[in-house]
Scaffold this active site. Structure first.
Site, PDB file in Angstrom:
ATOM      1  N   HIS A  19      93.972  -2.346  48.400  1.00 16.95           N
ATOM      2  CA  HIS A  19      94.141  -1.789  47.612  1.00 16.95           C
ATOM      3  C   HIS A  19      92.421  -0.442  47.465  1.00 16.95           C
ATOM      4  O   HIS A  19      91.298  -1.607  48.165  1.00 16.95           O
ATOM      5  CB  HIS A  19      93.441  -3.136  46.912  1.00 16.95           C
ATOM      6  CG  HIS A  19      92.701  -3.979  47.447  1.00 16.95           C
ATOM      7  ND1 HIS A  19      91.649  -3.816  47.131  1.00 16.95           N
ATOM      8  CD2 HIS A  19      92.830  -5.739  48.249  1.00 16.95           C
ATOM      9  CE1 HIS A  19      90.747  -5.090  47.914  1.00 16.95           C
ATOM     10  NE2 HIS A  19      91.866  -5.390  48.105  1.00 16.95           N
ATOM     11  N   ASP A  35      86.866  -4.917  52.490  1.00 20.47           N
ATOM     12  CA  ASP A  35      87.288  -5.345  51.357  1.00 20.47           C
ATOM     13  C   ASP A  35      87.380  -3.904  50.312  1.00 20.47           C
ATOM     14  O   ASP A  35      86.733  -4.564  49.341  1.00 20.47           O
ATOM     15  CB  ASP A  35      87.248  -6.897  50.844  1.00 20.47           C
ATOM     16  CG  ASP A  35      88.019  -7.613  50.489  1.00 20.47           C
ATOM     17  OD1 ASP A  35      89.094  -7.031  49.656  1.00 20.47           O
ATOM     18  OD2 ASP A  35      88.031  -8.905  49.270  1.00 20.47           O
ATOM     19  N   GLU A  94      93.677  -5.155  42.773  1.00 21.81           N
ATOM     20  CA  GLU A  94      94.118  -6.587  43.043  1.00 21.81           C
ATOM     21  C   GLU A  94      93.617  -7.202  43.144  1.00 21.81           C
ATOM     22  O   GLU A  94      93.414  -8.068  43.048  1.00 21.81           O
ATOM     23  CB  GLU A  94      94.370  -5.239  44.658  1.00 21.81           C
ATOM     24  CG  GLU A  94      94.972  -7.271  45.295  1.00 21.81           C
ATOM     25  CD  GLU A  94      93.905  -7.971  45.980  1.00 21.81           C
ATOM     26  OE1 GLU A  94      93.919  -8.665  46.192  1.00 21.81           O
ATOM     27  OE2 GLU A  94      92.890  -7.977  46.102  1.00 21.81           O
ATOM     28  N   GLU A  95      92.110  -6.897  42.840  1.00 24.08           N
ATOM     29  CA  GLU A  95      91.253  -7.976  43.073  1.00 24.08           C
ATOM     30  C   GLU A  95      91.539  -9.083  41.813  1.00 24.08           C
ATOM     31  O   GLU A  95      90.853 -10.924  42.343  1.00 24.08           O
ATOM     32  CB  GLU A  95      89.343  -7.357  43.350  1.00 24.08           C
ATOM     33  CG  GLU A  95      89.141  -7.117  44.513  1.00 24.08           C
ATOM     34  CD  GLU A  95      89.164  -8.206  45.482  1.00 24.08           C
ATOM     35  OE1 GLU A  95      89.511  -9.197  45.596  1.00 24.08           O
ATOM     36  OE2 GLU A  95      88.776  -7.269  46.886  1.00 24.08           O
ATOM     37  N   ASP A 141      94.519  -5.872  54.379  1.00 24.63           N
ATOM     38  CA  ASP A 141      93.613  -5.413  53.629  1.00 24.63           C
ATOM     39  C   ASP A 141      93.017  -7.727  54.650  1.00 24.63           C
ATOM     40  O   ASP A 141      92.695  -8.527  53.544  1.00 24.63           O
ATOM     41  CB  ASP A 141      94.093  -6.674  52.996  1.00 24.63           C
ATOM     42  CG  ASP A 141      93.518  -7.232  51.056  1.00 24.63           C
ATOM     43  OD1 ASP A 141      92.113  -6.900  51.778  1.00 24.63           O
ATOM     44  OD2 ASP A 141      93.338  -7.962  50.236  1.00 24.63           O
ATOM     45  N   HIS A 150      83.801 -10.800  49.420  1.00 22.46           N
ATOM     46  CA  HIS A 150      83.272 -10.972  48.091  1.00 22.46           C
ATOM     47  C   HIS A 150      81.510 -11.340  47.899  1.00 22.46           C
ATOM     48  O   HIS A 150      81.769 -11.942  46.796  1.00 22.46           O
ATOM     49  CB  HIS A 150      84.296 -11.788  47.341  1.00 22.46           C
ATOM     50  CG  HIS A 150      85.513 -12.330  47.737  1.00 22.46           C
ATOM     51  ND1 HIS A 150      86.924 -12.105  46.282  1.00 22.46           N
ATOM     52  CD2 HIS A 150      86.532 -10.542  47.255  1.00 22.46           C
ATOM     53  CE1 HIS A 150      87.740 -12.098  46.728  1.00 22.46           C
ATOM     54  NE2 HIS A 150      87.629 -11.034  47.673  1.00 22.46           N
TER      55      HIS A 150
END
Length: 507
Positions: free
Chosen positions: A317, A329, A363-364, A391, A462
């Site tokens: 992604h 990420d 995607e997130e 991922d 994140h």
């Protein structure tokens, strides 16, 4: 797609950063097709079987001859991979790229340019409308019994607080079940604090056990009359950096602000609550949801020589949260799949089928890219030979698993044999696929998981700490070798993978 289906997709994506993080204990020994190379680092070694009996019950695939092109790909990935430079380029030239943001637009432009520069065929952007949420300013503090500033961040999709902020007494719970069992009178008018910690594991399974609190916590608390939610960050670090991540609301349930505390601040709050005195907290979130914005799935291909309409999909992604730079990420995943395609092009011969690189949008916090891809390509999904998604940062691949029909198990095991020299074990359990593959899973597309070492991944996941220095070049190159091997072997296989029957997909 129905609203219910869309909600299911969103829920699944939010409760598992990568569905390939939770292998079952049933593992076979390393395939015997060729001697497995010793792992370069301790992290390369696959986890041991849960028990000797479990290992014995999983028969290793029969040995197969080596493919000279696979040997070339694995060698090139080790000595000539440019994946790390690709992550650096994405981080330095784009950085944060949350769906709908200016960074998102820059990322699409970067991806189009990069795929063309690497020589891929049919490079294009396929339009996707994505949610556009902005974080805004945010702050928090413990008001009583002692004053402390709090390091916190809004959960993705949260509503903002009133302009003057939100203040209330804390009620602490550990889980959604505990929240459901709590007397409404003890919650009404208060701020709920979810205190559950995440357990560090090499397979990332600790994430799935607590991520549901992030997604559903605000709804569960609001149903009991809470005015806001704080939670201990879903992460394994002890840095004073909170972890964001998407959360959800439900129709007809009040939307209350939700934020994550850094782990040290969450532990401080838990200690104070544990003293038995009333604890009051104030926090302010400037978050807001704007109208949907235009983004895109970016696609490029290595066109097949004999069956160009049959497709092996390798994806990652493109979007990333706004706090960090999106290096692990999922910049690392994007680089791994693009570089794998470049190495296949470097062989000088095309595989039988087309290898398609897909860099998914959103995607997130929504899976709009995954849903759009399945819709836009519905007519050809039955010709997707195999799909994989990377991922989980640059963690080394230690295990491979397949979700395939029983008739296609032999070719899957042949592919497992071909990746074994990279220190990768074969697990007979079914693959689950990454979040962007959920619609393909539903469409019976065969799926392969390349399970990566997640031991340190959730330290920075994140957070503002998701930066280039967290990517390990040697480990990323091993991932590239694994992706290139699987992509080539599936695209070159004489057999066509059968569709996955419903009973196997349910399992």
């Amino acid at each position: 797609m129905s609203a219910r289906s869309a909600l299911l997709l969103a829920t699944l994506s939010l409760t598992a950063c990568s569905a390939a993080e939770t292998p079952t204990p049933e593992r076979a020994a390393t395939p015997a097709a060729a001697p497995a190379a010793a792992p370069a680092t301790a992290s390369a070694a696959a986890p041991a079987p849960a028990s000797a009996s479990a290992a014995a019950s999983a028969a290793a695939p029969a040995p197969v001859p080596r493919d000279p092109n696979v040997d070339k790909l694995q060698s090139a990935a080790k000595v000539d991979s440019r994946a790390y430079d690709m992550v650096r380029s994405l981080v330095d030239e784009v950085g944060p790229r949350l769906a709908g943001s200016l960074g998102d637009k820059a990322a699409v432009a970067w991806a189009l340019r990069t795929l063309k520069d690497k020589g891929l065929d049919n490079v294009r952007a396929e339009k996707v409308m994505v949610p556009h949420w902005e974080r805004g300013p945010e702050s928090g503090r413990i008001v009583a019994p002692y004053a402390h500033p709090l390091a916190l961040t809004a959960l993705g999709g949260s509503v903002g607080t009133p302009a003057k902020g939100l203040e209330g007494e804390i009620v602490m719970v550990e889980s959604l079940d505990a929240m459901a069992a709590m007397d409404e009178a003890k919650v009404k008018g208060k701020i709920v604090f979810f205190s559950a910690p995440m357990t560090r594991t090499s397979d990332g399974s600790g994430y799935g056990k607590v991520a549901g609190v992030r997604h559903r916590g605000a709804v569960a608390a609001a149903k009991k009359g809470a005015i806001g939610v704080l939670l201990r960050s879903i992460g394994t670090d002890h840095d004073r950096l909170p972890h964001t991540g998407a959360m959800g609301y439900e129709k007809d349930v009040p939307k209350i602000p939700a934020a994550a505390l850094s782990v040290p601040d969450a532990e401080l709050l838990a200690r104070l609550v544990g003293q038995g005195k009333p604890v009051r907290v104030s926090f302010s979130l400037g978050a807001k949801l704007l109208p949907d914005a235009e983004s895109a799935n970016v696609i490029g291909e290595v066109k097949g020589r004999e069956k160009p309409d049959e497709i092996v999909l390798i994806g990652a992604h493109l979007d990333a949260w706004d706090l960090g730079q999106g290096a692990i990420d999922d910049g690392a995943g994007c680089a791994a799949v693009v570089e794998a395609a470049r190495l296949v092009l470097g062989l000088g011969t095309r595989p039988r089928r087309t290898i398609r690189v897909v860099l998914f949008a959103n995607e997130e916090n929504g899976l709009r890219g995954a849903v759009a891809y399945a819709k836009d390509h519905a007519a050809e999904l039955d010709k997707h030979q195999l799909a994989l998604e990377i991922d989980l940062g640059s963690g080394r691949v230690h295990t491979t698993r397949f979700l395939v029909a029983d008739t296609s198990r032999p070719v899957a095991e042949r592919i497992a044999s071909l990746v074994s020299p990279l220190g990768i074990q074969y697990d007979k359990g079914p693959a689950r696929g990454g979040a962007d593959l959920i619609p393909l899973h539903a469409a019976a597309v065969p799926i392969v998981d390349l399970h990566q070492d997640a031991t340190k991944y959730f330290d920075v996941h994140h957070t503002a700490n998701d930066t280039l220095d967290k990517v390990t070049k040697e480990d990323l190159d091993q991932v590239v070798g694994a992706v290139a091997t699987v992509a080539w072997a599936a695209a070159e296989a004489p057999e066509t993978f059968a569709r996955v029957p419903e009973e196997l997909r349910k399992r």
